[in-house]
Design a protein around this motif. Structure first.
Motif, short mmCIF file in Angstrom:
data_model
loop_
_atom_site.label_atom_id
_atom_site.label_comp_id
_atom_site.label_asym_id
_atom_site.label_seq_id
_atom_site.Cartn_x
_atom_site.Cartn_y
_atom_site.Cartn_z
N GLU A 35 32.96 11.25 29.44
CA GLU A 35 34.32 11.43 29.96
C GLU A 35 34.35 12.30 31.21
O GLU A 35 35.11 12.04 32.13
CB GLU A 35 35.22 12.04 28.88
N ASN A 36 33.57 13.34 31.25
CA ASN A 36 33.56 14.24 32.40
C ASN A 36 32.10 14.37 32.89
O ASN A 36 31.39 15.30 32.48
CB ASN A 36 34.14 15.60 32.01
N PRO A 37 31.64 13.45 33.75
CA PRO A 37 30.25 13.45 34.19
C PRO A 37 29.81 14.74 34.87
O PRO A 37 28.69 15.20 34.67
CB PRO A 37 30.17 12.28 35.17
N SER A 38 30.69 15.35 35.64
CA SER A 38 30.33 16.57 36.34
C SER A 38 30.05 17.70 35.34
O SER A 38 29.06 18.42 35.45
CB SER A 38 31.47 16.96 37.29
N ALA A 39 30.95 17.87 34.36
CA ALA A 39 30.77 18.91 33.35
C ALA A 39 29.51 18.63 32.53
O ALA A 39 28.75 19.55 32.20
CB ALA A 39 31.98 18.99 32.44
N TYR A 40 29.27 17.36 32.21
CA TYR A 40 28.08 16.98 31.44
C TYR A 40 26.81 17.32 32.22
O TYR A 40 25.86 17.87 31.66
CB TYR A 40 28.14 15.47 31.14
N LEU A 41 26.81 17.04 33.51
CA LEU A 41 25.65 17.31 34.36
C LEU A 41 25.38 18.82 34.43
O LEU A 41 24.23 19.27 34.32
CB LEU A 41 25.90 16.74 35.75
N TYR A 42 26.44 19.60 34.58
CA TYR A 42 26.25 21.05 34.64
C TYR A 42 25.79 21.61 33.29
O TYR A 42 25.02 22.56 33.23
CB TYR A 42 27.53 21.75 35.12
N ARG A 43 26.27 21.02 32.19
CA ARG A 43 25.84 21.44 30.86
C ARG A 43 24.34 21.15 30.69
O ARG A 43 23.58 21.99 30.20
CB ARG A 43 26.66 20.74 29.77
N LEU A 44 23.91 19.96 31.11
CA LEU A 44 22.48 19.62 31.05
C LEU A 44 21.65 20.61 31.89
O LEU A 44 20.61 21.09 31.45
CB LEU A 44 22.23 18.20 31.57
N ALA A 45 22.15 20.91 33.08
CA ALA A 45 21.44 21.83 33.98
C ALA A 45 21.36 23.23 33.36
O ALA A 45 20.31 23.88 33.40
CB ALA A 45 22.14 21.89 35.33
N SER A 46 22.45 23.70 32.77
CA SER A 46 22.45 25.01 32.12
C SER A 46 21.47 25.05 30.95
O SER A 46 20.74 26.02 30.76
CB SER A 46 23.85 25.36 31.61
N ASN A 47 21.44 23.98 30.18
CA ASN A 47 20.50 23.90 29.05
C ASN A 47 19.06 23.91 29.53
O ASN A 47 18.19 24.53 28.92
CB ASN A 47 20.79 22.67 28.20
N LEU A 48 18.80 23.22 30.64
CA LEU A 48 17.45 23.23 31.20
C LEU A 48 17.04 24.63 31.64
O LEU A 48 15.91 25.07 31.41
CB LEU A 48 17.36 22.27 32.40
N LEU A 49 17.98 25.34 32.27
CA LEU A 49 17.70 26.72 32.69
C LEU A 49 17.42 27.62 31.47
O LEU A 49 16.50 28.44 31.50
CB LEU A 49 18.86 27.29 33.50
N LEU A 50 18.21 27.43 30.41
CA LEU A 50 17.98 28.22 29.19
C LEU A 50 16.62 27.90 28.57
O LEU A 50 15.90 28.80 28.14
CB LEU A 50 19.09 27.96 28.17
#
Length: 154
Positions: A35-50
């Motif tokens: 539904e929100n590709p931008s938020a999903y992409l940032y969530r994936l990026a944050s998880n990768l950083l973690l």
């Protein structure tokens, strides 16, 4: 996304690795409706950083534990407990020469030398065990040492 990673890591090589990992994660999301590709992409990026941060912390803890066990520190600097490769090879060659030089000694001299140096017997104990005089033990030891110094060096 590059800027997002760059601000948080500060290292270009890590940014490229994270971008590639993010791309691979996005590729696995085939056919799903987001539904929100931008938020999903940032969530994936944050998880990768973690994930990367956790991995770095585990590696640092593992390395620190290994360093505590296998290194000695003096004044904040590590001191290697093991010799470098060249020193190890030189030591092996010297040991080989020593072994060969010991084998060349006359049997009685070799036995006297062995009991005194490796058996850790005193001159008197060696003399008593072999049934010879203490003076003879001293002469055999002296002869053996001269021979070994001549063949192996100091």
């Amino acid at each position: 996304m590059r800027r997002f990673f760059s601000v948080r890591t500060g290292r270009r090589g890590e940014v490229e690795d994270l971008m590639q990992d993010l791309y691979l994660k996005v590729q696995r999301v085939e056919g799903e409706v987001i539904e929100n590709p931008s938020a999903y992409l940032y969530r994936l990026a944050s998880n990768l950083l973690l994930d990367q941060l956790r991995s770095q912390r585990r590696a640092e803890a593992r390395d620190a534990a290994w360093r505590r066990v296998s290194h000695t520190s003096l004044g904040g600097s590590d001191i290697a407990d093991t010799p470098d490769a060249e020193a190890a090879v030189c030591a092996r060659l010297r040991l080989k020469r020593l072994t060969e030089a010991l084998a060349d000694l006359p049997l009685k001299t070799r036995r006297v030398f062995w009991l005194h140096k490796f058996g850790e017997l005193t001159h008197a104990q060696t003399a008593e065990q072999l049934g010879i005089s203490r003076s003879a033990v001293e002469k055999h030891i002296s002869r053996a040492l001269k021979h070994l110094i001549a063949r192996v060096g100091r």
